[in-house]
Design a protein around this motif. Structure first.
Motif, PDB file in Angstrom:
ATOM      1  N   VAL A  12       0.822  -1.210   0.000  1.00 17.99           N
ATOM      2  CA  VAL A  12       0.000   0.000   0.000  1.00 17.99           C
ATOM      3  C   VAL A  12       0.854   1.258   0.000  1.00 17.99           C
ATOM      4  CG1 VAL A  12      -1.838   1.202   1.192  1.00 17.99           C
ATOM      5  CG2 VAL A  12      -1.788  -1.269   1.196  1.00 17.99           C
ATOM      6  N   PHE A  13       1.865   1.248   0.895  1.00 15.21           N
ATOM      7  CA  PHE A  13       2.690   2.456   1.004  1.00 15.21           C
ATOM      8  C   PHE A  13       3.437   2.711  -0.293  1.00 15.21           C
ATOM      9  CE2 PHE A  13       3.254   2.231   5.902  1.00 15.21           C
ATOM     10  CZ  PHE A  13       1.885   2.256   6.017  1.00 15.21           C
ATOM     11  N   LYS A  14       3.986   1.618  -0.876  1.00 15.11           N
ATOM     12  CA  LYS A  14       4.714   1.747  -2.130  1.00 15.11           C
ATOM     13  C   LYS A  14       3.811   2.333  -3.209  1.00 15.11           C
ATOM     14  CE  LYS A  14       8.958   0.127  -1.810  1.00 15.11           C
ATOM     15  NZ  LYS A  14       9.176  -1.284  -1.487  1.00 15.11           N
ATOM     16  N   LEU A  15       2.584   1.795  -3.266  1.00 17.43           N
ATOM     17  CA  LEU A  15       1.639   2.261  -4.282  1.00 17.43           C
ATOM     18  C   LEU A  15       1.365   3.746  -4.085  1.00 17.43           C
ATOM     19  CD1 LEU A  15      -0.127   1.104  -6.564  1.00 17.43           C
ATOM     20  CD2 LEU A  15      -1.991   1.044  -4.930  1.00 17.43           C
ATOM     21  N   ASN A  16       1.151   4.102  -2.823  1.00 16.44           N
ATOM     22  CA  ASN A  16       0.882   5.501  -2.501  1.00 16.44           C
ATOM     23  C   ASN A  16       2.053   6.383  -2.905  1.00 16.44           C
ATOM     24  OD1 ASN A  16      -0.308   7.716  -1.497  1.00 16.44           O
ATOM     25  ND2 ASN A  16       0.005   7.221   0.657  1.00 16.44           N
ATOM     26  N   ALA A  17       3.267   5.920  -2.565  1.00 16.49           N
ATOM     27  CA  ALA A  17       4.453   6.700  -2.901  1.00 16.49           C
ATOM     28  C   ALA A  17       4.598   6.818  -4.410  1.00 16.49           C
ATOM     29  CB  ALA A  17       5.698   6.035  -2.294  1.00 16.49           C
ATOM     30  N   ALA A  18       4.285   5.717  -5.130  1.00 11.92           N
ATOM     31  CA  ALA A  18       4.406   5.749  -6.586  1.00 11.92           C
ATOM     32  C   ALA A  18       3.423   6.755  -7.180  1.00 11.92           C
ATOM     33  CB  ALA A  18       4.163   4.355  -7.153  1.00 11.92           C
ATOM     34  N   THR A  19       2.198   6.759  -6.637  1.00 13.62           N
ATOM     35  CA  THR A  19       1.213   7.717  -7.138  1.00 13.62           C
ATOM     36  C   THR A  19       1.692   9.139  -6.898  1.00 13.62           C
ATOM     37  OG1 THR A  19      -0.318   6.122  -6.218  1.00 13.62           O
ATOM     38  CG2 THR A  19      -1.264   8.072  -7.218  1.00 13.62           C
ATOM     39  N   ALA A  20       2.221   9.367  -5.695  1.00 15.40           N
ATOM     40  CA  ALA A  20       2.702  10.711  -5.376  1.00 15.40           C
ATOM     41  C   ALA A  20       3.828  11.114  -6.322  1.00 15.40           C
ATOM     42  CB  ALA A  20       3.179  10.759  -3.927  1.00 15.40           C
ATOM     43  N   THR A  21       4.751  10.170  -6.579  1.00 16.96           N
ATOM     44  CA  THR A  21       5.857  10.469  -7.492  1.00 16.96           C
ATOM     45  C   THR A  21       5.328  10.794  -8.883  1.00 16.96           C
ATOM     46  OG1 THR A  21       7.045   8.796  -6.270  1.00 16.96           O
ATOM     47  CG2 THR A  21       8.114   9.655  -8.235  1.00 16.96           C
ATOM     48  N   PHE A  22       4.345   9.986  -9.303  1.00 19.80           N
ATOM     49  CA  PHE A  22       3.767  10.218 -10.620  1.00 19.80           C
ATOM     50  C   PHE A  22       3.165  11.621 -10.709  1.00 19.80           C
ATOM     51  CE2 PHE A  22      -0.066   9.964 -13.320  1.00 19.80           C
ATOM     52  CZ  PHE A  22       0.571   9.776 -14.536  1.00 19.80           C
TER      53      PHE A  22
END
Lengths: 675, 103
Positions: free
Chosen positions: A580-590
């Motif tokens: 979940v955290f990774k996904l969240n971080a990836a979205t934020a990076t995107f």
């Protein structure tokens, strides 16, 4: 003597007033804040008893008092109060346990400089919790539900200077918010399809036959009835609040709060709110039971989630070393039992277990608080030990709570309520899995509670703190004694021979004892299982006690891999960190890349384009039109400079100028008269 | 005093509290709180004028206020994000020190 439904709002109002008093007193007014909180809770308790008298007079009716909150467009949003035996029993439980915990807190928080704030938050919590219980509208319930979440956040983070406490508060708030999103969606969908959010409204409420048949007749996505989908969305909220798998991760961390908070919010009342919610909307949850063509029923999901949670919580509790974490995972496991009971179709068994659990779990947490208080905030059971002789009252009451939780037969309340749940699971004809998981959790519960008591109270003291521990003051031991009495006595309200509580909850006036013999085979089995758990626990941890706080755990020495995995809480936090955290971080990076390069790039490109056009223009203009404009530009530059001096960058300055301008405008309007 | 006047007096009082808070506080979060109070004072005016107007039947006042509350929520989110950004730069949230963007 009875309290009518029209005056039901007084029950949540009194603690709210106490919270306001607590908020408005200065920091030194701790006695006033604590006194107001305890007094308000006691009066609420008396009012709740009055409500119980009223409710028991007509147990089959759902007395309501509805009113329009505000008119909006075509219709009005209506809220209301609801009084039936479920409401009344819950109110009495919350106010009674709450009063005792408030009294305990006066002793426990004695040395804390912020004690008055603590009582303010506790009162706010109690008020919101009672609001959840008396609400006759899903909307009012949701509002109180969120207030409960806020109070929980404030109280978990009460010692916010500790980074763990601040982190745990955030984790609890955000994790439960994920579930609440489901609840909100379910609520909106329900309002959209029925046009009402009142539970009972003289035939027009969402839990009454008319709305339910409309909901089941409607097929939504995937061949499910609409009621199944809405029910499962509402269940999401309960999963978050009641610490069910997979959103249970916040509950053990919530133990960073002061121990009375753990007892009141994270054992007795708030976490039970999810169970209460599902019991309240049980007609909606079970509306699809009659349908044969759906892939599965809403209650089946509830039963399986509950069964998984019950077993998982008990397994993890075996490998924890912090006295409060063991109790926290035990709470997770017991809440799983309650959900299981609702899932297999017996919400009364769930509420019976909820009520008995509230008393004996509050007792256990307060007992743990008494231990922690005496041992100078030592919470690791490996470093405690030998407290039996130093703290006689705490030991005796804690042992009663432990036996009630473990389900020691016939005398203790936990046995009867757990038996009701297992009985209901036994009669469920969809699957055997919940029953087997429940029986496995019975053994584990008896085992880890024996371990906890043996390590904490028996053997010899393994640290300086536990060697010099002494009994807590009367303000702390008195609530323990009262709760211990309740932990025994409450069971007799609902034994199979005389199921008074169940009959009242179901609205039957005649109390019919269903035969003891009907479930006696199952009962014998669970007695054997409890004995097995207690015996194994004592054989491993009680017979030979730990020598030093660093000596190895006998179970961990035998099965190092398993215990390490359970001790790390089955690595749920790590799993979420990896997904979940990774996904969240990836979205934020995107989003960041999108903002920084794509949009910014477009803007820059336009700017370059403009610059280029400017260069071309300049080349063209330099020779022709120059001279006349130079003078004009010079004066513009001067004005610009003057204006830029006004741009101090001081936001207050701007605000001040706006305010002065506003006053001038008002003056002009007033003096200029009406035109 | 009529009910409308009471509402207006109340909302003016709320506005003044908010204004004083926004002007006198150096903590940026408290300044934001003050601005929220002023916004709510305006909302109360909307509701009061709608409720006591000759024909309050269409829900115009309520709709306005719901929009305004939604905008205020978005504004609070942006404002708090700005506060966090400011905190990262200057390690405090004193408004008078946040003046590096001046002309």
């Amino acid at each position: 003597m009875g309290l009518s439904v029209q005056n039901l709002w007084l029950i949540p109002l009194l603690p709210l007033v106490a919270a306001a008093i607590g908020a408005l007193t200065p920091r030194t007014g701790r006695t006033l804040a604590a006194g107001a909180a305890i007094l308000a809770m006691s009066f609420s308790f008396l009012l709740s008893c009055g409500a119980l008298v009223t409710a028991l007079a007509n147990p089959a009716t759902h007395a309501t008092s509805n009113f329009a909150w505000f008119d909006l467009g075509m219709g009005a949003l209506r809220l209301g109060w609801l009084l039936d035996p479920l409401t009344a029993f819950m109110c009495v439980m919350v106010t009674f346990v709450g009063t005792l915990i408030f009294i305990f807190s006066t002793g426990y928080m004695h040395e804390d400089a912020n004690a008055k704030q603590f009582f303010c938050f506790l009162s706010l919590f109690a008020s919101a919790m009672l609001g959840v219980i008396v609400a006759n509208s899903l909307l009012l319930l949701f509002v109180s539900w969120e207030l409960v979440g806020l109070a929980s956040y404030l109280l978990i983070g009460f010692w916010f200077h500790k980074p763990e406490a601040a982190g745990a508060a955030k984790k609890a708030f955000i994790t439960t918010r994920i579930g609440d999103l489901g609840l909100l969606l379910g609520m909106l969908w329900l309002y959209d399809s029925t046009g009402s959010l009142l539970f009972y409204d003289g035939g027009h409420g969402v839990l009454e036959a008319g709305a339910l048949s409309a909901l089941t007749a409607h097929t939504a996505l995937g061949g499910f009835a609409l009621s199944t989908i809405i029910g499962l969305l509402i269940f999401c909220g309960a999963v978050g609040k009641s610490g069910q798998f997979p959103l249970h991760v916040w509950l053990p961390d919530a133990m960073e709060g002061p121990t009375p908070v753990s007892a009141l919010i994270h054992a007795a009342t708030m976490v039970a709110a999810g169970v209460f919610l599902i019991a309240r909307v049980y007609p909606l949850m079970s509306a699809d039971q009659a349908l044969a063509h759906v892939p599965f029923h809403a209650l089946t999901v509830v039963a399986f989630i509950g069964a998984i949670t019950a077993l998982m919580g008990a397994l993890i509790a075996v490998a924890q070393n912090d006295i409060k974490r063991i109790l926290a995972f035990s709470t997770v496991s017991q809440l799983g039992y309650m959900m299981l009971a609702i899932g297999v179709g017996s919400w009364v068994a769930a509420i019976f277990h909820l009520l008995t659990h509230a008393f004996f779990k509050a007792l256990l947490f307060l007992g743990a608080g008494s231990v922690i208080h005496a041992a100078h905030h030592e919470q690791d059971i490996r470093s405690l030990g030998g407290l039996r002789s130093h703290m006689k009252v705490t030991f005796a009451t804690f042992a009663i709570g432990m036996m009630a939780l473990a389900g020691v037969p016939f005398l203790f309340s936990g046995f009867w309520s757990k038996e009701g749940i297992l009985h209901a699971a036994h009669e469920w004809d969809v699957s055997r899995v919940p029953l087997l998981f429940g029986l496995a959790a019975v053994v584990l519960t008896a085992f880890y509670m024996t371990r906890l008591v043996a390590e904490t109270f028996f053997g010899k003291a393994r640290s300086h703190a536990s060697e010099h521990a002494h009994e807590s003051p009367a303000s702390m031991t008195l609530p323990l004694v009262v709760l211990a009495v309740c932990a025994i006595a409450l069971g007799f309200l609902g034994t199979p021979a005389f199921p008074w509580l169940q009959a009242k909850l179901l609205g039957e006036t005649e109390v019919l004892g269903h035969s003891l013999l009907a479930g006696s085979g199952l009962m014998m089995l669970s007695v054997v299982l409890v004995a097995l758990g207690l015996g194994t626990g004592w054989a491993i941890y009680g017979r030979v006690t730990r020598e030093k706080s660093t000596s190895p755990d006998p179970l961990a020495a035998r099965f190092p891999g398993v215990i390490a995995f359970l001790g790390a809480r089955m690595k749920f936090d790590e799993l979420y960190a990896a997904t979940v955290f990774k996904l969240n971080a990836a979205t934020a990076t995107f989003a960041d890349v999108l903002d920084r390069f794509v949009w910014d790039g477009a803007v820059r490109f336009l700017a370059r384009l403009g610059e280029f056009a400017g260069v071309v223009n300049r080349e063209a203009d330099e020779d022709g039109l120059n001279a006349g404009f130079d003078a004009g530009s010079e004066s513009l530059r001067g004005t610009g400079k003057a204006y830029s001096r006004a741009q101090t960058g001081d936001a207050h300055g701007y605000l001040r100028i706006i305010a002065i301008g506003f006053v001038v405008l008002v003056l002009i309007m007033m003096l200029g008269g009406n035109r | 005093m009529t009910a409308l006047q009471l509402c207006l007096v109340f909302s003016s009082a709320l506005f003044c509290v908010g204004l004083v808070g926004a002007l006198a506080r150096s903590n940026t979060i408290l300044v934001l709180l003050g601005i929220e109070l002023m916004l709510n004072a305006a909302n109360i005016n909307f509701i009061a004028f709608w409720r006591f107007s000759p024909s309050p039947a269409p829900a115009t006042g309520v709709m306005f206020v719901i929009f305004s509350i939604a905008v205020a929520a978005a504004e609070a989110a942006v404002g708090l994000a700005l506060v966090i950004a400011v905190y990262r730069h200057q390690k405090n949230i004193r408004l008078q020190e946040a003046n590096r963007l001046k002309g």
